[in-house]
Design an enzyme around this catalytic site. Structure first.
Site, PDB file in Angstrom:
ATOM      1  N   ALA A  57      37.468  32.677  35.997  1.00  0.00           N
ATOM      2  CA  ALA A  57      38.281  33.636  36.778  1.00  0.00           C
ATOM      3  C   ALA A  57      39.384  34.255  35.908  1.00  0.00           C
ATOM      4  CB  ALA A  57      38.846  32.966  38.022  1.00  0.00           C
ATOM      5  N   LYS A  99      28.875  38.713  36.971  1.00  0.00           N
ATOM      6  CA  LYS A  99      28.306  38.100  35.762  1.00  0.00           C
ATOM      7  C   LYS A  99      26.923  38.620  35.401  1.00  0.00           C
ATOM      8  CE  LYS A  99      29.192  33.857  37.438  1.00  0.00           C
ATOM      9  NZ  LYS A  99      30.380  33.900  38.233  1.00  0.00           N
ATOM     10  N   GLY A 127      34.926  27.392  51.577  1.00  0.00           N
ATOM     11  CA  GLY A 127      34.613  28.652  50.881  1.00  0.00           C
ATOM     12  C   GLY A 127      34.530  28.504  49.376  1.00  0.00           C
ATOM     13  N   THR A 174      31.852  43.133  42.655  1.00  0.00           N
ATOM     14  CA  THR A 174      30.735  42.661  43.475  1.00  0.00           C
ATOM     15  C   THR A 174      29.943  41.623  42.685  1.00  0.00           C
ATOM     16  OG1 THR A 174      29.064  44.167  42.612  1.00  0.00           O
ATOM     17  CG2 THR A 174      30.526  45.043  44.308  1.00  0.00           C
ATOM     18  N   ASP A 185      24.959  28.754  37.928  1.00  0.00           N
ATOM     19  CA  ASP A 185      26.164  29.535  37.687  1.00  0.00           C
ATOM     20  C   ASP A 185      26.857  29.101  36.384  1.00  0.00           C
ATOM     21  OD1 ASP A 185      28.052  31.469  38.749  1.00  0.00           O
ATOM     22  OD2 ASP A 185      29.410  29.748  38.867  1.00  0.00           O
ATOM     23  N   LYS A 243      28.947  49.491  52.450  1.00  0.00           N
ATOM     24  CA  LYS A 243      28.633  50.484  53.495  1.00  0.00           C
ATOM     25  C   LYS A 243      29.138  51.882  53.171  1.00  0.00           C
ATOM     26  CE  LYS A 243      28.782  47.209  57.323  1.00  0.00           C
ATOM     27  NZ  LYS A 243      29.637  46.175  56.681  1.00  0.00           N
ATOM     28  N   LYS A 254      27.636  31.018  32.661  1.00  0.00           N
ATOM     29  CA  LYS A 254      28.956  31.081  32.017  1.00  0.00           C
ATOM     30  C   LYS A 254      28.890  30.597  30.574  1.00  0.00           C
ATOM     31  CE  LYS A 254      31.550  30.698  36.312  1.00  0.00           C
ATOM     32  NZ  LYS A 254      32.143  29.774  37.276  1.00  0.00           N
TER      33      LYS A 254
END
Ligand code: ADP
Ligand code: ASP
Ligand code: MG
Length: 814
Positions: free
Chosen positions: A610, A578, A663, A554, A677, A507, A681
């Site tokens: 990570a 990524k 989560g 992001t 995903d 934003k 990687k």
């Protein structure tokens, strides 16, 4: 005798003038003292504005006059007791009336000559010196005011008059020998031509007036009192880490001032150097600071004494095959420039003699082009040489030091510092005395260049690193928190001053002049401007700060698409996103090439595992000559969580739901469950191993039934997990029956990559993989029998942030 000169700021207010009087009074005086003063600060600029406005027929000059009057009256009211104020004010008023009449005349005629401008400018020094002389008398000093125009004789080159030393020296010695007073206050900057007209010695020329007097009376010292504590290693307005130089030679001071160190007007040094009179630069507002002593040879702490820069430079290049081996070209070039009074600041000639390049002030560019092209008209016509090439918007940055010749690799350090910051060097000049290395760079890069060079040469206590962070949610928020916690450690142990110069979310965005407060950046962001990635990028690039790092927390394609732009501008990119590294090979490759070309870092350790050192380990192996045979890995924390919890009595659906609730999955869990995903990687690892690969080249042995994979909604996807519950149970039972566990494994071998579900037995390193941990096995020439294993938490905001943090530190330490 001593000569003391006080500059504009030192005479800029009643308070400052009182300070001047105190310095003079507290002095252990040896013989008479000459005090040369500048106009009150800002007054010369106002006088020039006044003259120009009047010359343009603009009556706004009256406003300028009023401001000049106000500043002087105000000083008198504060400096003197009320009883004598009106007398002094009326004397000043008389002078100001003369000035006004002069301006009125110019206004009537609508033309300002250089002669009149000198006359107008002279009022600044006349008024300040007269006022200060009065103040000195009033505090009890045996003082006199002496008009420098009666002492310094020049030609009539108004604005930059040349001194006739013979008559000047005669006047000065004659006057001071016989005058009975002890203190003499003289206006700096102004002089008189042989025709008895007021002239000036060039902007900043009060220093020169003082030097002329010091040389003439053979003073034992010339003191230049100003508003900084000496000549500094760089312009303190541009390089905040600049420090005063305690000792410096005349030659060095001359080089630095010629190349832009405004603290002393360049011609000042010559007359006193000829007589070996030391110059001491002191701070009026911190008189106990040592300052800078300029004399024959100073002790040296660093190989480089100082750095300075000149803005608004143009480069002229004369080139052509017709010049090779033929004498006289440079003579004609320089003679033609001399005829037009073009000041040559820098010269370089290639050893092939194919071209000569000179640096000049941009203001002389057009006349230089005209005169050179006409001088060589015949050769240009005969195509022996090209018409003069002119480039503008450049600057010179010079590194100066007598001691450079005793150290090796000085230019290497200089060019290395510039190169690492993607500052392009247009031309270089180094005299054979090795006192000065000058580089010509874009005007846009000056601030950055001065700062990085300063850091490179003056074992900077701290290196400043400027971060621009997009994405301040889970990961970004944690990153800022960690930066805040480590601030003191980084400063003390690594000498890194990490500043977050801007943050943005989807934003808003906010920039800060000196870095955002890391413990309270949220309010600034909330009231920031509306976020636009383009505007954010443009602003970062236009700020052109050294050691800039763009940090992407992001998962946005739009943000990833800006990396190339940053790298091209020498701005490093650190990202956990990524998208860039997993898109087409060509674009991944080109980002890496841009980073190398522009000496920026492109770091993405957190793309895989990570915070685990997965990519770094791989890079280290390959760079040290190892060859990768295979990679086997569990790279999805979410899938690991799911299969670790999928035990007898649990439905697959409920486990996926739990993973999502905790989560550990994307909002649409299929992004994880489909293996997409993980494919990204392993693709990145394959590429980092040196293989050209696209995502389509990877085999995906998925375990999701098509109906679940292609369900129109997430809710329907969950329904399909129930419908196919037996499919999942069967997968698990088959593994259980063999005493194995299900793991979603990515592998890379013989140039091929695949992802898919496998069952692994207790002797396999993947068997004991807990929670959301990741594991990577590298087999290589050096790790042939037993793999090199990297294992640990492979997801979570804290560890991801720490991986980004580590990348930032690596970038900063390069
Ligand atoms: P004055 O009015 O006393 O003559 P100037 O403004 O002419 O003072 O010169 C002093 C200013 O020069 C300082 O305030 C500083 O901003 C600037 N400056 C530029 N380069 C240097 C440098 N290398 N060392 C010290 N000061 C510098
Ligand atoms: N007042 C003059 C100027 O501003 C001279 C000086 O300050 O040295 O250029
Ligand atoms: Mg000055």
């Amino acid at each position: 005798m001593q000569v003391l000169k006080f500059g504009g700021t030192s005479c800029g207010s009643a308070k400052a003038i009182e300070q001047v009087c105190q310095i003079v009074q507290s002095y252990q005086k040896k013989g008479k003292m000459i005090i040369v003063v500048s106009a009150m600060s800002g007054i010369t600029d106002k006088l020039i504005a006044c003259g120009k406005l009047a010359g343009q027929g603009n009556d706004a000059y009256k406003q300028q006059l009023q401001e000049i009057e106000h500043k002087h009256f105000e000083a008198i009211r504060q400096l003197f007791p009320i009883t004598i104020q009106s007398g002094l004010i009326s004397q000043v008023k008389k002078q100001l009336n003369n000035l006004e009449n002069l301006c009125d005349g110019i206004f009537q005629v609508g033309e300002l000559s250089r002669r009149s401008l000198d006359k107008i400018m002279s009022y600044g020094e006349l008024l300040s010196s007269w006022m200060i002389a009065e103040k000195m008398k009033q505090v009890g000093l045996h003082a006199a005011w002496k008009d420098s125009r009666e002492l310094i004789v020049t030609d009539n080159n108004f604005g930059n008059a040349q001194v006739d030393f013979e008559s000047t020296n005669d006047h000065i010695t004659a006057y001071f020998q016989h005058a009975p007073e002890e203190y003499f206050v003289c206006p700096g900057f102004i002089a008189q031509s042989f025709q008895q007209e007021t002239t000036t010695l060039g902007r900043g020329g009060s220093d020169y007036s003082a030097a002329i007097m010091a040389a003439a009376v053979d003073a034992n010292v010339l003191e230049i009192w100003t508003d900084v504590s000496g000549m500094m290693t760089a312009d303190p307005r541009i390089v905040s880490q600049a420090i005063p130089i305690p000792h410096i030679s005349y030659e060095e001071a001359m080089e630095l001032s010629h190349f832009g160190a405004k603290v002393i007007y360049p011609p000042t040094i010559q007359p006193v150097m000829d007589r070996r009179i030391p110059i001491w630069i002191k701070n009026t507002f911190a008189p106990n600071d040592y300052g800078t002593l300029i004399k024959d040879n100073g002790e040296k702490t660093y190989p480089v004494t100082g750095i300075s820069g000149i803005q608004n430079i143009a480069l002229l290049t004369l080139e052509g095959s017709g010049m090779v081996g033929i004498p006289g070209f440079s003579k004609r070039l320089f003679e033609s420039l001399h005829r037009e009074k073009v000041n040559v600041i820098l010269i370089t000639q290639s050893s092939s003699e194919h071209s000569i390049t000179v640096g000049i002030h941009e203001t002389d560019m057009l006349k230089a082009k005209a005169v050179v092209d006409s001088t060589f008209a015949q050769e240009i016509h005969d195509k022996k040489i090209e018409p003069l090439i002119v480039e503008k918007d450049l600057s010179i940055v010079a590194v100066v030091g007598d001691n450079m010749k005793n150290h090796h690799n000085m230019s290497g350090r200089l060019f290395g510092a510039l190169g690492r910051n993607a500052i392009n060097i247009r031309a270089i000049a180094q005299g054979s005395t090795e006192k000065n290395i000058s580089t010509v760079i874009s005007k846009h890069d000056v601030k950055k260049a001065l700062n990085v060079i300063h850091e490179a040469f003056f074992s900077a206590p701290t290196k400043q690193v400027n971060l621009f962070v997009v994405g301040v949610g889970n990961v970004g928020g944690k990153l800022l928190e960690q930066l805040d916690q480590q601030k003191a450690f980084l400063q003390n142990e690594l000498g890194l001053n990490i500043r977050v110069m801007a943050v943005a979310n989807s934003k808003n965005m906010v920039f800060s002049e000196n870095g955002l407060p890391l413990d309270n950046w949220q309010p600034a962001l909330q009231s920031g401007e509306e976020m636009s990635m383009q505007a954010f990028a443009e602003k970062i690039i236009s700020q052109n700060l050294r050691n800039s790092v763009f940090v992407d927390n992001t998962a946005s394609a739009a943000v990833a698409s800006t990396y190339a732009l940053f790298l091209q501008n020498g701005i490093s990119v650190v990202t956990c996103n990524k998208i860039a590294c997993a898109s087409e090979y060509a674009s991944y490759k080109s980002l890496k090439e841009l980073a190398r070309k522009y000496n920026a870092s492109f770091m993405f350790e957190t793309n895989v595992g990570a915070g685990l050192p997965v990519i770094n380990t791989l890079n280290d192996m390959i760079r040290s000559g190892d060859k990768i045979h295979s990679i086997e890995a569990v790279l999805s924390g979410s899938l690991n969580f799911v299969f670790n919890h999928f035990v007898e009595g649990q439905s697959f659906r409920s486990v996926v739901q739990a993973a999502q609730d905790e989560g550990y999955t994307e909002p649409d869990p299929r992004i994880d469950l489909s293996g997409t995903d993980v494919m990204r990687k392993i693709l990145i690892l394959a590429r980092e191993s040196g293989t050209v690969m696209e995502i389509e080249d990877i085999t995906n042995n998925g375990f999701l039934p098509d109906e679940a994979l292609n369900a129109p909604s997430v809710a329907e996807f969950y329904n399909q997990l129930d419908v196919h519950a037996e499919h999942f149970n069967n997968l698990r039972r088959a593994a259980d029956a063999e005493g194995k566990k299900l793991k979603f494994v990515a592998s890379f071998k013989d140039g091929k990559a695949a992802v898919g579900l496998q069952s692994v037995g207790p002797d396999h390193p993947f068997y004991q993989l807990e929670g959301k941990d990741n594991i990577v096995l590298y087999k290589s020439n050096r790790y042939a029998a037993q793999p090199l294993i990297v294992k640990g938490a492979g997801a979570g905001a804290d560890v991801t942030a720490s991986g980004i943090f580590a990348d930032i530190i690596k970038t900063a330490s390069l």
